[in-house]
Design an enzyme around this catalytic site. Structure first.
Site: not given
Length: 228
Positions: A19, A21
């Site tokens: 991932d 952010d």
């Protein structure tokens, strides 16, 4: 999404799917500022809107906090604010992110984000993080997290079996996405473990040597033939 020219080799290492952010880049203050600015334009409470936005995709957020507004206009306004923030905002990568990404073998890792690739590229350029050839963004899939589709698409582009992949996530929706894809999921950058994650690390720096060790392990079965 950068899949047209990428033809990954079949790695002996286990693929790692990150991932962005909250996992590699600390963008929480940026997201809060963008959503507060958006909310002010519509006469809404910025903090409440941001709380909803943390749990939902933008269109779902609009449906909950501004059901009487045109969702296309809402989205256009949000995108303009996000693009401006990429140009002018301040971003930092999490401690150890750059070293970790550079230590992984080329072609063995990918980014899986609910954002858009041009913003990821902008943020990575601002923070000095290396970019992989495979970036699965919001435009690349019809369903976002917590659907398993984004992580399954990344595995497909890397030519990897889902069960061989390691997902590194900070958010509950991302953890759920990886689990539903049948992958090993490690949770980072949270004080308490996210439910369902196979392992929890308070920081990315703490997780980094374990990620590298798992990535270096030979996959228990041959990778699937690459597609794309």
């Amino acid at each position: 999404m950068t899949e047209e020219t990428f033809r990954p080799r079949i790695p002996r290492t286990r693929p790692v799917l990150f991932d962005v952010d909250g996992t590699l880049i600390d963008a929480l203050s940026n997201q809060r500022r963008v959503w507060r600015t958006w909310a002010e334009r519509y006469g809404l409470d910025g903090d409440e809107v941001h709380r909803v936005a943390l749990r939902t995709r933008p269109r779902e957020t609009f449906a909950r906090v501004a059901p009487d507004r045109d969702p296309e206009a809402c989205l256009a306004a949000l995108h303009a604010l996000e693009d401006e923030d990429v140009r002018s905002g301040t971003y930092t990568s999490y401690d150890g992110a750059a070293e970790l990404l550079r230590a992984l073998p080329p072609g063995s890792w990918a980014l899986v984000t609910s954002n858009y690739e041009h913003r990821v590229r902008g943020r990575f350029a601002r923070t000095g993080l290396p970019l992989p050839p495979v970036v699965v963004d919001a435009a690349a899939v019809g369903e976002g997290k917590p659907s398993p589709v984004p992580y399954l698409r990344a595995a497909e582009l890397l030519g990897a079996a889902p069960a061989d992949c390691l997902v590194v996530e900070d958010a509950p929706t991302g953890v759920e996405s990886g689990l539903r894809a049948g992958m090993t999921v490690w949770n980072v950058n949270t004080a308490a473990p996210v439910e369902g994650a196979h392992r929890h690390f308070a920081t990315l720096r703490e997780a980094a040597p374990h990620i590298l060790a798992l990535a270096a392990a030979t996959s228990p079965r041959p990778s699937a033939a690459p597609r794309g």
